[in-house]
Write an enzyme that holds these catalytic residues in place. Structure first.
Site, PDB file in Angstrom:
ATOM      1  CE  LYS A   1      -0.133  -0.500   4.947  1.00 40.61           C
ATOM      2  NZ  LYS A   1      -0.722  -1.265   6.056  1.00 40.61           N
TER       3      LYS A   1
ATOM      4  NE  ARG B   1      -6.312   0.261  11.315  1.00 39.18           N
ATOM      5  CZ  ARG B   1      -5.081   0.067  10.897  1.00 39.18           C
ATOM      6  NH1 ARG B   1      -4.168   1.015  11.070  1.00 39.18           N
ATOM      7  NH2 ARG B   1      -4.722  -1.037  10.296  1.00 39.18           N
TER       8      ARG B   1
ATOM      9  CE1 TYR C   1      13.537  31.567   4.153  1.00 41.86           C
ATOM     10  CE2 TYR C   1      13.563  29.203   3.689  1.00 41.86           C
ATOM     11  CZ  TYR C   1      13.246  30.499   3.315  1.00 41.86           C
ATOM     12  OH  TYR C   1      12.663  30.732   2.103  1.00 41.86           O
TER      13      TYR C   1
ATOM     14  CG  MET D   1       9.241  23.733  -0.353  1.00 40.75           C
ATOM     15  SD  MET D   1       8.125  24.867  -1.196  1.00 40.75           S
ATOM     16  CE  MET D   1       7.397  25.730   0.191  1.00 40.75           C
TER      17      MET D   1
END
Ligand SMILES: *Cc1c(COP(=O)(O)O)cnc(C)c1O
Length: 341
Positions: A36, A126, A241, A289
């Site tokens: 998955k 679940r 940063y 990023m």
């Protein structure tokens, strides 16, 4: 396509060796594979093709879109989230829903059914029907391939493991199921009582280690990033940063094409690292990023265009970052080329 400045190096021999080890640890039970979330981030088709060649016959995905993605590779596909009304139309051959609620069982019967799997809840709360539902005949007349349940805390030594095993084992012979399946990667290590007929490892296939029995599991995934530029940072200046790192001396820095948008998260700021050959290259300053800075004092020849390998052994990297081994893999983004070697 291998021209991205960012790639995941995927070790096919390690993946296959990990499956073979888990298959061996599964004893007489067959060993499947959880693929998955795009094969835990590696690319599901690439994973399934290699595991099928190694002898794996059963794979587990979350959704029907994931089932379509791995169709046609000669393995049986179980869809863990079961079946919605909108899933009934387009189902690949060799794929079965893992029916996980009374509503899904009814839907499957009304649609004409056919072979299915069923999830029984033994404590996760679940997905799954209850053992009481099974006792009351909910599954009577269904053609069930595999009856499964899922362990809550297989990576811990807690009494709940045996309680779940016992309540699952009590269902033997109560349904038409051809096979029973309980253990994930950590569950395989709990021993033969947990193996039943089929095991479902995920994380350990991809290099995750949660238990002593996983000591022989090998790293499969290494993120690699290209250097965009090399620069000199004078003593006393800061990097990145919010100026979280101050150069203690004149310093050589390489800027990588890698950042938190790729899943290399901000928790690696001033903590993560990379290697170029034997040279150790610590991350300095904040991960941005799309960019990360490394101190490359230890690698005088490293230059623009060269590649470095990020330190990404899963158990150690999880301990360092506070992320789970699962998050470390499934967060790896779409800007990586996936390159099997
Ligand atoms: C994800 C999953 C697995 C695999 O678990 P790992 O901890 O990655 O080995 C097995 N069974 C089910 C139902 C799952 O959802």
């Amino acid at each position: 396509m291998t021209d991205s400045p960012l790639r995941l190096r995927l070790d096919a021999a390690a993946l296959t060796a990990n499956w073979t080890l888990l298959s061996h640890l599964s004893g007489a039970a067959a060993c499947g594979a959880a693929v998955k979330a795009n094969g835990y981030g590696l690319g599901a088709r690439g994973v399934v093709a290699r595991l099928a060649a190694a002898g794996c016959r059963d794979v587990f995905v979350a959704t029907w879109a994931e089932a379509r993605d791995v169709a046609g590779l000669g393995v049986s596909i179980s869809v863990l989230h079961g079946v919605r009304a909108e899933d009934l139309a387009e189902r690949p051959a060799n794929a079965r829903p893992v029916l996980a609620s009374v509503e899904q069982v009814r839907r499957w019967r009304d649609a004409g059914g056919g072979a299915c799997d069923v999830m029984v809840d033994t404590g996760m709360n679940r997905l799954g029907v209850s053992p009481q539902h099974v006792a009351d005949g909910l599954l009577d007349g269904l053609t069930i391939d595999t009856l499964m349940s899922h362990l809550v805390s297989a990576d811990e030594d807690v009494p709940l493991n045996a309680r779940q095993r016992d309540s699952f084992a009590a269902l033997a012979g109560r349904t038409s199921a051809r096979r029973m399946s309980l253990a994930n990667s950590a569950g395989i290590a709990l021993g033969p009582d947990y193996h039943f007929d089929l095991t479902r490892p995920g994380i350990a296939l991809y290099g995750g280690r949660q238990r002593q029995a996983h000591a022989g599991i090998r790293q499969v995934v290494t993120p690699e990033a290209q250097i965009l530029q090399r620069r000199r940072v004078p003593a006393g200046e800061t990097i990145g940063y919010n100026a979280t790192y101050t150069a203690p001396h004149d310093m050589e820095v390489a800027i990588l094409n890698l950042g938190y948008a790729d899943g290399y998260l901000r928790c690696f700021s001033n903590k993560g690292g990379a290697h170029a050959g034997d040279a150790v290259l610590p991350v300095v300053g904040r991960v941005s990023m799309d960019l990360t800075a490394l101190c490359v004092d230890a690698a005088p020849d490293l230059a623009e265009g060269d590649w470095v390998a990020m330190d990404y052994a899963l158990p150690q990297t999880a301990a360092l970052s506070g992320l789970s081994q699962y998050e470390l893999l499934t967060g790896l983004g779409a800007r990586f080329d996936r390159v099997w070697a």
